[in-house]
Design a protein around this motif. Structure first.
Motif, PDB file in Angstrom:
ATOM      1  N   CYS B   9     -26.499  -7.037   5.132  1.00  0.00           N
ATOM      2  CA  CYS B   9     -26.118  -5.713   5.629  1.00  0.00           C
ATOM      3  C   CYS B   9     -26.123  -4.661   4.524  1.00  0.00           C
ATOM      4  CB  CYS B   9     -24.740  -5.750   6.281  1.00  0.00           C
ATOM      5  SG  CYS B   9     -24.679  -6.864   7.691  1.00  0.00           S
ATOM      6  N   ASN B  10     -26.243  -5.137   3.296  1.00  0.00           N
ATOM      7  CA  ASN B  10     -26.368  -4.212   2.186  1.00  0.00           C
ATOM      8  C   ASN B  10     -27.801  -3.685   2.164  1.00  0.00           C
ATOM      9  OD1 ASN B  10     -27.130  -3.292  -0.409  1.00  0.00           O
ATOM     10  ND2 ASN B  10     -25.350  -4.283  -1.299  1.00  0.00           N
ATOM     11  N   ALA B  11     -27.930  -2.356   2.201  1.00  0.00           N
ATOM     12  CA  ALA B  11     -29.260  -1.758   2.349  1.00  0.00           C
ATOM     13  C   ALA B  11     -30.208  -2.184   1.236  1.00  0.00           C
ATOM     14  CB  ALA B  11     -29.140  -0.236   2.379  1.00  0.00           C
ATOM     15  N   GLU B  12     -29.655  -2.333   0.045  1.00  0.00           N
ATOM     16  CA  GLU B  12     -30.511  -2.712  -1.084  1.00  0.00           C
ATOM     17  C   GLU B  12     -31.060  -4.132  -0.902  1.00  0.00           C
ATOM     18  OE1 GLU B  12     -29.854  -2.374  -5.822  1.00  0.00           O
ATOM     19  OE2 GLU B  12     -28.625  -1.120  -4.516  1.00  0.00           O
ATOM     20  N   PHE B  14     -31.369  -5.649   1.937  1.00  0.00           N
ATOM     21  CA  PHE B  14     -32.290  -5.591   3.076  1.00  0.00           C
ATOM     22  C   PHE B  14     -33.677  -5.143   2.611  1.00  0.00           C
ATOM     23  CE2 PHE B  14     -34.111  -3.288   6.736  1.00  0.00           C
ATOM     24  CZ  PHE B  14     -34.131  -4.323   7.657  1.00  0.00           C
ATOM     25  N   ASN B  15     -33.674  -4.110   1.801  1.00  0.00           N
ATOM     26  CA  ASN B  15     -34.931  -3.603   1.242  1.00  0.00           C
ATOM     27  C   ASN B  15     -35.655  -4.698   0.458  1.00  0.00           C
ATOM     28  OD1 ASN B  15     -36.987  -2.137   0.181  1.00  0.00           O
ATOM     29  ND2 ASN B  15     -35.727  -0.714  -0.989  1.00  0.00           N
ATOM     30  N   PHE B  18     -37.212  -7.217   2.646  1.00  0.00           N
ATOM     31  CA  PHE B  18     -38.437  -6.672   3.229  1.00  0.00           C
ATOM     32  C   PHE B  18     -39.595  -6.793   2.246  1.00  0.00           C
ATOM     33  CE2 PHE B  18     -41.456  -3.262   3.980  1.00  0.00           C
ATOM     34  CZ  PHE B  18     -41.737  -3.423   5.326  1.00  0.00           C
ATOM     35  N   ALA B  22     -42.233  -9.226   3.900  1.00  0.00           N
ATOM     36  CA  ALA B  22     -43.012  -8.458   4.881  1.00  0.00           C
ATOM     37  C   ALA B  22     -44.508  -8.759   4.827  1.00  0.00           C
ATOM     38  CB  ALA B  22     -42.759  -6.960   4.702  1.00  0.00           C
ATOM     39  N   GLN B  44     -42.156  -4.497  12.614  1.00  0.00           N
ATOM     40  CA  GLN B  44     -41.021  -3.579  12.540  1.00  0.00           C
ATOM     41  C   GLN B  44     -39.855  -4.074  13.390  1.00  0.00           C
ATOM     42  OE1 GLN B  44     -42.110   0.497  13.166  1.00  0.00           O
ATOM     43  NE2 GLN B  44     -43.796   0.412  11.721  1.00  0.00           N
ATOM     44  N   PHE B  47     -37.854  -6.854  11.688  1.00  0.00           N
ATOM     45  CA  PHE B  47     -36.915  -6.446  10.648  1.00  0.00           C
ATOM     46  C   PHE B  47     -35.746  -5.629  11.211  1.00  0.00           C
ATOM     47  CE2 PHE B  47     -40.077  -7.927   7.702  1.00  0.00           C
ATOM     48  CZ  PHE B  47     -39.298  -8.401   6.657  1.00  0.00           C
ATOM     49  N   ILE B  48     -35.985  -4.902  12.302  1.00  0.00           N
ATOM     50  CA  ILE B  48     -34.871  -4.187  12.928  1.00  0.00           C
ATOM     51  C   ILE B  48     -33.875  -5.201  13.510  1.00  0.00           C
ATOM     52  CG2 ILE B  48     -34.249  -2.662  14.852  1.00  0.00           C
ATOM     53  CD1 ILE B  48     -36.932  -1.183  14.255  1.00  0.00           C
ATOM     54  N   TRP B  51     -31.789  -6.499  10.803  1.00  0.00           N
ATOM     55  CA  TRP B  51     -30.741  -5.545  10.445  1.00  0.00           C
ATOM     56  C   TRP B  51     -29.614  -5.561  11.479  1.00  0.00           C
ATOM     57  CZ3 TRP B  51     -29.183  -2.899   6.360  1.00  0.00           C
ATOM     58  CH2 TRP B  51     -28.249  -1.881   6.559  1.00  0.00           C
ATOM     59  N   ASP B  52     -29.994  -5.599  12.758  1.00  0.00           N
ATOM     60  CA  ASP B  52     -28.990  -5.618  13.825  1.00  0.00           C
ATOM     61  C   ASP B  52     -28.085  -6.843  13.708  1.00  0.00           C
ATOM     62  OD1 ASP B  52     -29.882  -3.295  14.876  1.00  0.00           O
ATOM     63  OD2 ASP B  52     -31.069  -4.195  16.489  1.00  0.00           O
TER      64      ASP B  52
END
Lengths: 309, 170
Positions: B9-12, B14-15, B18, B22, B44, B47-48, B51-52
């Motif tokens: 859940c940490n955006a970094e 997650f990035n 990816f 990916a 897409q 990966f969404i 995130w969910d």
């Protein structure tokens, strides 16, 4: 069989077929069946390869956008009813990905989308289609600075210096209203109120109310006066004053999901006029009819442009 | 802190996930769908989904999660009547296209093309890459290289013949 396509000095048909200028049927008549099938497969393979090797950042920003949209369901796409919805759609952005680059806030609009953003000091930004705005939330107090790729209209609250950085130069203001359009080698700033300073690599320019500045493709700087209180694109009309056609075409591609084949026209022809951002057919007519250019769709769904005789 | 770097859940994080997965996942989906647009959609969506469900997925199992989700989305798409038709019409040539051998063949084919591109004479390769990878029109390439459009087309034409000869009949 294999060398049926043995090359003559001046032949280019495979190149033209790759770009859709020659149809499959036309190619079939030129080369053998075996060659046709092999080249067809080859084309598919090349397309696949190009896609698989393409950088992934577009996919990522699109994912980011979709996630953002889900969470912030209030983010309203402003298109037709801009004037009506403007008040309602001013939203404070605390993006999901604000942690990404420390406290960097990134706002992206996709093709044909506009967003209104209220900055921390109450300044307002309207971001036009296919553009990107970025700023640092944490240092905002000391440093009112945003980075822009694309086009945006700014209404800046009075206060300390406010800077818009673009690849083509920086714009510094105290409190005013102005429009910036920085797309590749096209750079245009229009001041609607107050004073604006434009700094690019070589020079500084000071614009006062209704003055405009433009530099295209490294050519010399043009300055002129504009009437109107805000850019016409806010009301769904994208307008141009003596701009080479290629920039008008790229603006069309930003407003609508369309592609143009400009290989058969002179894209440097100068265009003055405007097009609607709500209706593609009307937009195409208003740009190309006046320029005496025909547009027809090819099998790749691109509009092929041709000067009509 | 290692906790944070394994928190999806940490955006970094997650990035980073990816960036790590990916590309391969894209290839995997592509060889199933054979359709660029559909591949992009599924990539897409996958990966969404991640995130969910970021708080429910174990960090060490992310990879298998991504491949499972992608496969499921793909199968759902296939079920969908419309997509099904497109899929079938794209695959009239054989019904065995989902076998591992077929995928391998496809991969080999693409690798052959890649090698052939690398082996092109520099002038042809330049035009080829600008056109196919950078998506530049011949006219734009001509302007960039300061040669005629005809010369660009000639190089492209020869490049294609060259590649086709290298990969042979397929």
């Amino acid at each position: 069989m294999e060398n049926n396509s043995s090359h003559k000095e001046n032949e280019t048909f495979f190149a033209q077929w790759m770009e859709g200028e020659i149809t499959d049927n036309e190619l079939k008549k030129i080369v053998s069946e075996a060659d046709y099938l092999a080249f067809h497969k080859l084309k598919e393979g090349i397309d696949a390869l190009a896609y698989l090797e393409a950088p992934l950042n577009k996919s990522f920003s699109s994912i980011q956008n979709k996630i953002d949209k889900k969470r912030k369901s209030k983010v309203i796409q402003l298109k037709r009813y801009w004037a009506v919805t403007v008040a309602a759609s001013i939203i404070l952005f605390f993006g999901l990905f604000s942690m990404l680059n420390n406290s960097n806030e990134i706002i992206i609009t996709s093709i044909s989308e506009q967003k209104t953003i209220q900055l921390l000091d109450g300044s307002e930004v309207v971001l036009n289609a296919d553009s990107k705005l970025q700023y640092d939330k944490d240092s905002w107090e000391e440093n009112r600075e945003v980075e822009l790729e694309g086009e945006a209209f700014f209404k800046v609250e009075k206060g300390s210096t406010f800077t818009v950085k673009t690849d083509n130069g920086a714009i510094t203001v105290l409190g005013t209203q102005f429009n910036v359009n920085s797309n590749l080698d096209f750079f245009e700033v229009v001041c609607y109120e107050g004073k604006v300073q434009v700094n690019n690599a070589s020079n500084n320019y000071l614009l006062t109310q209704s003055e405009s500045f433009r530099r295209i493709n490294g050519n010399s700087v043009e300055q002129w006066n504009t009437d109107g209180e805000e850019p016409t694109w806010l009301d769904g009309e994208i307008s141009f004053k003596s701009v080479p056609l290629k920039y008008v075409i790229s603006a069309l591609e930003k407003q609508y999901l369309v592609k143009f084949d400009t290989t058969k026209i002179n894209a440097k022809t100068i265009f003055t006029g405007s097009f609607s951002s709500n209706d593609l057919e009307i937009a195409l007519q208003s740009v190309f009819k006046t320029m005496r250019i025909d547009y027809t769709k090819n099998d790749k769904n691109e509009y092929v442009l041709r000067h009509n005789k | 802190m290692s906790n944070q770097s394994e928190n999806i859940c940490n955006a970094e994080t997650f990035n980073k996930l990816f960036q790590t997965y990916a590309k391969d996942l894209k290839g995997y989906i592509y060889f199933k769908t054979k359709d660029v647009d559909l591949t992009e959609d599924i990539l897409q969506e996958t990966f969404i989904k991640l995130w969910d469900h970021c708080d429910r997925v174990t960090y060490s199992k992310v990879k298998s999660y991504l491949y499972t989700v992608a496969t499921n989305i793909f199968l759902n798409h296939v079920k969908h009547e419309k997509v099904k038709k497109v899929y079938q019409s794209n695959h009239v040539k054989g019904s065995t296209n989902e076998t591992p051998e077929f995928v391998l063949l496809e991969k080999e084919f693409l690798e052959k093309i890649e090698k052939a591109i690398k082996d092109l004479p520099p002038l042809q390769r330049e035009v080829f890459l600008l056109n196919r990878i950078e998506k530049k029109k011949y006219r734009e390439i001509a302007e960039m290289l300061e040669i005629s459009v005809k010369a660009v087309e000639k190089r492209m034409h020869l490049a294609l013949i060259e590649i086709r000869q290298k990969i042979g009949n397929v």
